[in-house]
Design an enzyme around this catalytic site. Structure first.
Site, short mmCIF file in Angstrom:
data_model
loop_
_atom_site.label_atom_id
_atom_site.label_comp_id
_atom_site.label_asym_id
_atom_site.label_seq_id
_atom_site.Cartn_x
_atom_site.Cartn_y
_atom_site.Cartn_z
N PHE A 1 0.85 -1.20 0.00
CA PHE A 1 0.00 0.00 0.00
C PHE A 1 0.88 1.25 0.00
CE2 PHE A 1 -3.50 2.75 1.73
CZ PHE A 1 -4.39 2.51 0.69
N GLU B 1 -0.19 -4.45 -17.33
CA GLU B 1 -0.08 -3.21 -18.14
C GLU B 1 0.84 -2.18 -17.49
OE1 GLU B 1 -1.40 -2.22 -21.34
OE2 GLU B 1 0.18 -0.82 -20.79
N GLU C 1 12.00 4.27 -7.96
CA GLU C 1 11.84 2.98 -7.28
C GLU C 1 12.20 3.15 -5.80
OE1 GLU C 1 10.80 0.00 -8.96
OE2 GLU C 1 10.32 1.66 -10.27
N ASP D 1 15.85 -0.55 -14.20
CA ASP D 1 14.39 -0.48 -14.40
C ASP D 1 14.07 -0.50 -15.90
OD1 ASP D 1 11.56 0.37 -13.32
OD2 ASP D 1 12.05 1.81 -14.89
N LYS E 1 12.09 -3.30 -18.32
CA LYS E 1 11.01 -2.99 -19.27
C LYS E 1 11.35 -3.48 -20.68
CE LYS E 1 9.48 0.81 -16.37
NZ LYS E 1 9.76 2.18 -15.95
N GLY F 1 4.45 7.64 -11.84
CA GLY F 1 3.59 8.54 -11.06
C GLY F 1 2.51 7.77 -10.32
N1 HSE Z 1 10.73 4.11 -11.31
C1 HSE Z 1 9.98 3.92 -12.51
C2 HSE Z 1 10.27 5.07 -13.46
C3 HSE Z 1 8.53 3.83 -12.18
O1 HSE Z 1 10.83 6.07 -13.02
O2 HSE Z 1 9.97 4.96 -14.65
C4 HSE Z 1 7.65 3.37 -13.30
O3 HSE Z 1 7.98 2.08 -13.72
#
Ligand code: HSE
Length: 334
Positions: A10, A147, A207, A218, A222, A319
């Site tokens: 949370f 998503e 993060e 990160d 992706k 965000g």
């Molecule tokens: N920490 C990631 C970013 C959050 O800044 O893109 C979204 O995946």
């Protein structure tokens, strides 16, 4: 039918989702016939709350602000809550660990083993164990929806998997991390690297461990997700070359600007006639390039397709509300 939602974690995303759900309850019901209760929430900091008839969302948000849940407390830890709570879907929104994927992978397994759908923006299970997660979901006849793992609520995976179904995607390239794009944008305006990172943390972009952002890990996760989920590859994180932005100085940024260019952290995955390459690295892109104009926490991604040429999507990359929205998208998909 009332959808019974359990939340694991949370923090920023869970609270963003709850703010949206609370505000849009009537709209979701009238527009989509979507009726729901948040029946369970577990967070390592705040404890576990469970009530089969639903928890009071404003109280959950207030409790999180005060540091501890107060309504319908349970002694369950997250995994016990996932297994025991009468819920139809578990939203896994705990912190991302890109080394082990845990505890998120165990949370997803526990949910699916007990017949619950999983919706998650957590990049751990999606980047490290997508094939296993999808196989378990298929076996248990539930869905594993992700998503929010790429570009927060900007509908990148839905675009590629649903709207572009039938087209073959041979490459995906773009700005995939909001925090680093925000830092580079702020540094161009004269802010120090440390101040820009602190702002990105305050704004809920970074993060829990921001090394994941600035070292490129990160964005690498992706790229791996895009490769495996959208392009049918079977890449591991270690297959993606990775360099972050930690070596880029304000001087580098100003020099690039004077020469008509900008530094951007770019993620790419390509399949050129069976030759696969995947990489995350800073690139100096000319101001005339479409990616040069993408500033702040905005991200952009171009898919190269056989039938439609290049398709580019631009939108929020991180965000609280934006990632909360990605979870809502998947809940409505269910
Ligand atoms: N920490 C990631 C970013 C959050 O800044 O893109 C979204 O995946």
């Amino acid at each position: 039918m009332k959808h019974k939602i359990a939340l694991v974690g949370f923090g920023t995303v869970g609270q963003g989702l709850c703010e949206i759900l609370d505000k849009k309850r009537e709209y979701l019901l009238s527009r989509y016939s979507y009726d729901f209760d948040i029946v369970a929430v577990s967070d390592v900091r705040f404890g576990t709350s469970y009530h089969i008839e639903g928890l009071h969302i404003p109280t959950l948000l207030k409790d999180a602000h005060n540091g501890s849940f107060t309504q319908h407390l349970q002694t369950w830890d997250a995994e016990a809550m996932i297994r025991e709570a009468e819920a139809s879907v578990v939203c896994e929104l705990a912190f991302t660990d890109l080394q082990t994927g845990q505890p998120a992978i165990s949370h997803c397994i526990a949910a699916m083993e007990t017949g619950k759908h999983v919706v998650t923006s957590n990049k751990g299970p999606a980047a490290l164990a997508y094939a296993e997660m999808k196989a378990l979901a298929d076996k248990k006849n539930v869905q594993f929806l992700i998503e929010g793992t790429v570009m927060s609520g900007t509908p990148v995976l839905n675009l590629a998997q649903s709207t572009l179904a039938g087209a073959t995607i041979s490459a995906a390239k773009g700005i995939l991390n909001g925090t680093t794009n925000y830092i580079l944008s702020q540094m161009e305006e004269g802010m120090s690297y440390a101040d820009a990172l602190a702002m990105a943390q305050d704004l809920g972009y970074a993060e829990a461990d921001p090394a994941g952002d600035v070292e490129g890990y990160d964005a690498r996760a992706k790229v791996t997700i895009l490769a495996n989920v959208v392009m049918g590859m079977n890449l591991k994180l270690s297959d993606v070359k990775c360099k972050g932005i930690t070596e880029i100085t304000t001087k580098d940024i100003q020099e690039a600007k004077s020469s008509g260019a900008r530094w951007k952290l770019i993620g790419t995955v390509k399949n050129e006639n069976g030759h696969i390459s995947a990489e995350v690295s800073p690139e100096m892109v000319p101001m005339t390039h479409p990616l040069a104009g993408i500033m702040g926490a905005t991200n952009a991604l171009t898919f190269s397709t056989d039938l439609m040429g290049d398709i580019t999507i631009v939108g929020a990359g991180a965000g609280k509300i934006e990632t909360g929205f990605s979870i809502l998208t998947d809940l409505l998909t269910l």
